[in-house]
Design a protein around this motif. Sequence first.
Motif, PDB file in Angstrom:
ATOM      1  N   LEU A 286       0.837  -1.208   0.000  1.00 16.60           N
ATOM      2  CA  LEU A 286       0.000   0.000   0.000  1.00 16.60           C
ATOM      3  C   LEU A 286       0.869   1.254   0.000  1.00 16.60           C
ATOM      4  CD1 LEU A 286      -2.805  -0.942   2.572  1.00 16.60           C
ATOM      5  CD2 LEU A 286      -3.095  -0.649   0.105  1.00 16.60           C
ATOM      6  N   HIS A 287       1.874   1.279   0.844  1.00 15.97           N
ATOM      7  CA  HIS A 287       2.740   2.454   0.935  1.00 15.97           C
ATOM      8  C   HIS A 287       3.513   2.673  -0.361  1.00 15.97           C
ATOM      9  CE1 HIS A 287       2.839   2.545   5.641  1.00 15.97           C
ATOM     10  NE2 HIS A 287       1.624   2.617   5.137  1.00 15.97           N
ATOM     11  N   ASP A 288       3.911   1.571  -1.008  1.00 17.93           N
ATOM     12  CA  ASP A 288       4.588   1.700  -2.300  1.00 17.93           C
ATOM     13  C   ASP A 288       3.678   2.355  -3.334  1.00 17.93           C
ATOM     14  OD1 ASP A 288       6.856   0.541  -1.287  1.00 17.93           O
ATOM     15  OD2 ASP A 288       6.446  -1.462  -2.109  1.00 17.93           O
ATOM     16  N   LYS A 289       2.363   2.140  -3.179  1.00 14.41           N
ATOM     17  CA  LYS A 289       1.375   2.726  -4.093  1.00 14.41           C
ATOM     18  C   LYS A 289       0.829   4.063  -3.569  1.00 14.41           C
ATOM     19  CE  LYS A 289       1.461  -0.805  -6.905  1.00 14.41           C
ATOM     20  NZ  LYS A 289       1.958  -0.677  -8.299  1.00 14.41           N
ATOM     21  N   ARG A 290       1.491   4.596  -2.541  1.00 12.71           N
ATOM     22  CA  ARG A 290       1.112   5.881  -1.928  1.00 12.71           C
ATOM     23  C   ARG A 290      -0.308   5.854  -1.342  1.00 12.71           C
ATOM     24  NH1 ARG A 290       4.860   9.700  -3.245  1.00 12.71           N
ATOM     25  NH2 ARG A 290       6.235   9.231  -5.010  1.00 12.71           N
ATOM     26  N   ILE A 291      -0.642   4.731  -0.732  1.00 14.02           N
ATOM     27  CA  ILE A 291      -1.931   4.590  -0.052  1.00 14.02           C
ATOM     28  C   ILE A 291      -1.676   4.347   1.422  1.00 14.02           C
ATOM     29  CG2 ILE A 291      -4.049   3.212   0.158  1.00 14.02           C
ATOM     30  CD1 ILE A 291      -3.730   2.478  -2.800  1.00 14.02           C
ATOM     31  N   VAL A 292      -2.273   5.159   2.270  1.00 18.86           N
ATOM     32  CA  VAL A 292      -2.211   4.962   3.721  1.00 18.86           C
ATOM     33  C   VAL A 292      -3.462   4.203   4.138  1.00 18.86           C
ATOM     34  CG1 VAL A 292      -2.171   6.082   5.982  1.00 18.86           C
ATOM     35  CG2 VAL A 292      -0.888   7.073   4.068  1.00 18.86           C
ATOM     36  N   HIS A 293      -3.285   3.114   4.859  1.00 18.15           N
ATOM     37  CA  HIS A 293      -4.453   2.322   5.254  1.00 18.15           C
ATOM     38  C   HIS A 293      -5.310   3.086   6.251  1.00 18.15           C
ATOM     39  CE1 HIS A 293      -6.971  -0.794   7.015  1.00 18.15           C
ATOM     40  NE2 HIS A 293      -6.698  -1.534   5.960  1.00 18.15           N
ATOM     41  N   GLY A 294      -4.734   3.444   7.386  1.00 14.79           N
ATOM     42  CA  GLY A 294      -5.420   4.290   8.355  1.00 14.79           C
ATOM     43  C   GLY A 294      -6.283   3.591   9.379  1.00 14.79           C
TER      44      GLY A 294
ATOM     45  N   GLY B 287      -0.619   9.444   7.991  1.00 19.72           N
ATOM     46  CA  GLY B 287       0.603   9.157   7.242  1.00 19.72           C
ATOM     47  C   GLY B 287       1.053   7.728   7.458  1.00 19.72           C
ATOM     48  N   ASN B 288       2.148   7.374   6.809  1.00 18.17           N
ATOM     49  CA  ASN B 288       2.670   6.017   6.926  1.00 18.17           C
ATOM     50  C   ASN B 288       3.021   5.638   8.360  1.00 18.17           C
ATOM     51  OD1 ASN B 288       2.414   5.967   4.171  1.00 18.17           O
ATOM     52  ND2 ASN B 288       4.601   5.941   3.729  1.00 18.17           N
ATOM     53  N   VAL B 289       3.460   6.638   9.141  1.00 17.38           N
ATOM     54  CA  VAL B 289       3.848   6.363  10.529  1.00 17.38           C
ATOM     55  C   VAL B 289       2.665   5.825  11.334  1.00 17.38           C
ATOM     56  CG1 VAL B 289       4.713   7.374  12.669  1.00 17.38           C
ATOM     57  CG2 VAL B 289       5.686   8.092  10.497  1.00 17.38           C
TER      58      VAL B 289
ATOM     59  N   THR C  61       9.134   3.445   9.960  1.00 16.25           N
ATOM     60  CA  THR C  61       8.829   3.046   8.590  1.00 16.25           C
ATOM     61  C   THR C  61       8.640   1.534   8.532  1.00 16.25           C
ATOM     62  OG1 THR C  61      11.131   2.661   7.940  1.00 16.25           O
ATOM     63  CG2 THR C  61      10.282   4.920   7.717  1.00 16.25           C
ATOM     64  N   ILE C  62       8.001   1.087   7.446  1.00 13.15           N
ATOM     65  CA  ILE C  62       7.813  -0.356   7.249  1.00 13.15           C
ATOM     66  C   ILE C  62       9.162  -1.060   7.153  1.00 13.15           C
ATOM     67  CG2 ILE C  62       7.062  -2.074   5.550  1.00 13.15           C
ATOM     68  CD1 ILE C  62       4.794  -1.104   7.226  1.00 13.15           C
ATOM     69  N   GLU C  63      10.130  -0.420   6.503  1.00 12.03           N
ATOM     70  CA  GLU C  63      11.441  -1.023   6.355  1.00 12.03           C
ATOM     71  C   GLU C  63      12.104  -1.248   7.720  1.00 12.03           C
ATOM     72  OE1 GLU C  63      10.037   0.502   2.714  1.00 12.03           O
ATOM     73  OE2 GLU C  63      10.367   1.597   4.598  1.00 12.03           O
TER      74      GLU C  63
ATOM     75  N   GLY D  96     -10.145  -2.619   3.992  1.00  8.25           N
ATOM     76  CA  GLY D  96     -10.418  -1.297   4.567  1.00  8.25           C
ATOM     77  C   GLY D  96      -9.408  -0.215   4.270  1.00  8.25           C
ATOM     78  N   ALA D  97      -8.534  -0.408   3.281  1.00  8.48           N
ATOM     79  CA  ALA D  97      -7.491   0.585   3.001  1.00  8.48           C
ATOM     80  C   ALA D  97      -8.074   1.933   2.611  1.00  8.48           C
ATOM     81  CB  ALA D  97      -6.582   0.077   1.880  1.00  8.48           C
ATOM     82  N   GLY D  98      -7.644   2.977   3.290  1.00  9.15           N
ATOM     83  CA  GLY D  98      -8.023   4.347   2.953  1.00  9.15           C
ATOM     84  C   GLY D  98      -9.365   4.815   3.482  1.00  9.15           C
ATOM     85  N   GLU D  99     -10.143   3.920   4.049  1.00 12.36           N
ATOM     86  CA  GLU D  99     -11.502   4.295   4.453  1.00 12.36           C
ATOM     87  C   GLU D  99     -11.524   5.312   5.591  1.00 12.36           C
ATOM     88  OE1 GLU D  99     -13.715   0.085   3.250  1.00 12.36           O
ATOM     89  OE2 GLU D  99     -13.350   0.581   5.367  1.00 12.36           O
ATOM     90  N   ALA D 100     -10.566   5.232   6.502  1.00 14.22           N
ATOM     91  CA  ALA D 100     -10.546   6.150   7.641  1.00 14.22           C
ATOM     92  C   ALA D 100     -10.436   7.598   7.185  1.00 14.22           C
ATOM     93  CB  ALA D 100      -9.395   5.803   8.584  1.00 14.22           C
ATOM     94  N   LYS D 101      -9.681   7.829   6.124  1.00 15.24           N
ATOM     95  CA  LYS D 101      -9.511   9.199   5.624  1.00 15.24           C
ATOM     96  C   LYS D 101     -10.846   9.786   5.187  1.00 15.24           C
ATOM     97  CE  LYS D 101      -6.900  11.908   2.236  1.00 15.24           C
ATOM     98  NZ  LYS D 101      -5.867  11.868   1.179  1.00 15.24           N
ATOM     99  N   VAL D 102     -11.686   8.965   4.554  1.00 13.03           N
ATOM    100  CA  VAL D 102     -12.983   9.441   4.074  1.00 13.03           C
ATOM    101  C   VAL D 102     -14.016   9.487   5.202  1.00 13.03           C
ATOM    102  CG1 VAL D 102     -14.902   8.977   2.499  1.00 13.03           C
ATOM    103  CG2 VAL D 102     -12.548   8.583   1.749  1.00 13.03           C
ATOM    104  N   LEU D 103     -14.144   8.379   5.927  1.00 12.82           N
ATOM    105  CA  LEU D 103     -15.234   8.253   6.898  1.00 12.82           C
ATOM    106  C   LEU D 103     -14.962   8.985   8.205  1.00 12.82           C
ATOM    107  CD1 LEU D 103     -16.101   4.476   6.396  1.00 12.82           C
ATOM    108  CD2 LEU D 103     -17.132   6.476   5.309  1.00 12.82           C
ATOM    109  N   GLU D 104     -13.714   9.024   8.636  1.00 13.78           N
ATOM    110  CA  GLU D 104     -13.390   9.644   9.923  1.00 13.78           C
ATOM    111  C   GLU D 104     -12.787  11.030   9.758  1.00 13.78           C
ATOM    112  OE1 GLU D 104     -11.258   6.952  12.537  1.00 13.78           O
ATOM    113  OE2 GLU D 104     -11.976   5.248  11.358  1.00 13.78           O
TER     114      GLU D 104
END
Length: 266
Positions: free
Chosen positions: A116-124, A157-159, A190-192, A143-151
């Motif tokens: 997800l992070h490689d595709k610039r998507i934060v799960h949240g 961010g990635n952190v 970071t994930i790394e 559920g990737a990205g839903e928190a940004k819209v719903l909450e």
Amino acid sequence: MDIGGFDIRRKLFSNDFGLSVFEVVETETARTFILRLVDFSNKATDFKKAQWNQLQEGYRTGISDYSHLPRIEQVAQVDEGHLYSLLECEEGVTLVEKGQLDSDQINQLVAAVRHLHDKRIVHGALSPENIWISTQGRVILYGAGEAKVLEGKGRLGNVSDVRQLISIIQRYSTVSERVIENLNLEEPMTIEELEQILTRPERKMGISDDNKLAAFFERKSLNQKAEAAERERKKAKKGKRRGTSMLILGGAVLVVMMILAFYFLF
């Protein structure tokens, strides 16, 4: 709520932000899907709908075929206030029901977030409700990205994903206590960095460690002997003082007796 073409097998969960998640069966094909239904009836509908549709389109474009992230099969509207996304699903259960992730499944989950992070998507919203474990042991993250819209969490961010992952690992994984301790001490951002801690070989005790351990016990033994010798020295010194005191007292008594005898005789 009746959703045409699907029978609800069971409700998985819902939250306070209008999201309800169901395991459903398509009546025509008998295929199983995860259906994520959003209630926009109490929100600024047009804006939120646009955000939701944009999220689904962005996910569809970025995540087309990845083993630990589900494909979106359909995005549709039930009525004016309710939209849903239909995602592929395998037979399985949520982490809430499973209760535990082994080390390989943790690696699968981390890999999903890294993709997800490689595709610039934060799960949240990395939570046990959004983590699916198939009967074959495969982890699928929903559920990737839903928190940004719903909450309304626009600054996620990635952190935040890394911190949520650490929380999942601490609560649900079978990794060793040493790994958990390293996660707490090093606080990866970071994930790394997280992957480095999880994949780092656990250091086994070698010759130098054995020497250090032997030296520790030797020092401990010497200290104990020294303490015992010191106690004996103090005890002897105390006894010597007591003997000296008794000698002085005896001498004083003898002098007094001689003076009294001299007094009565003369």
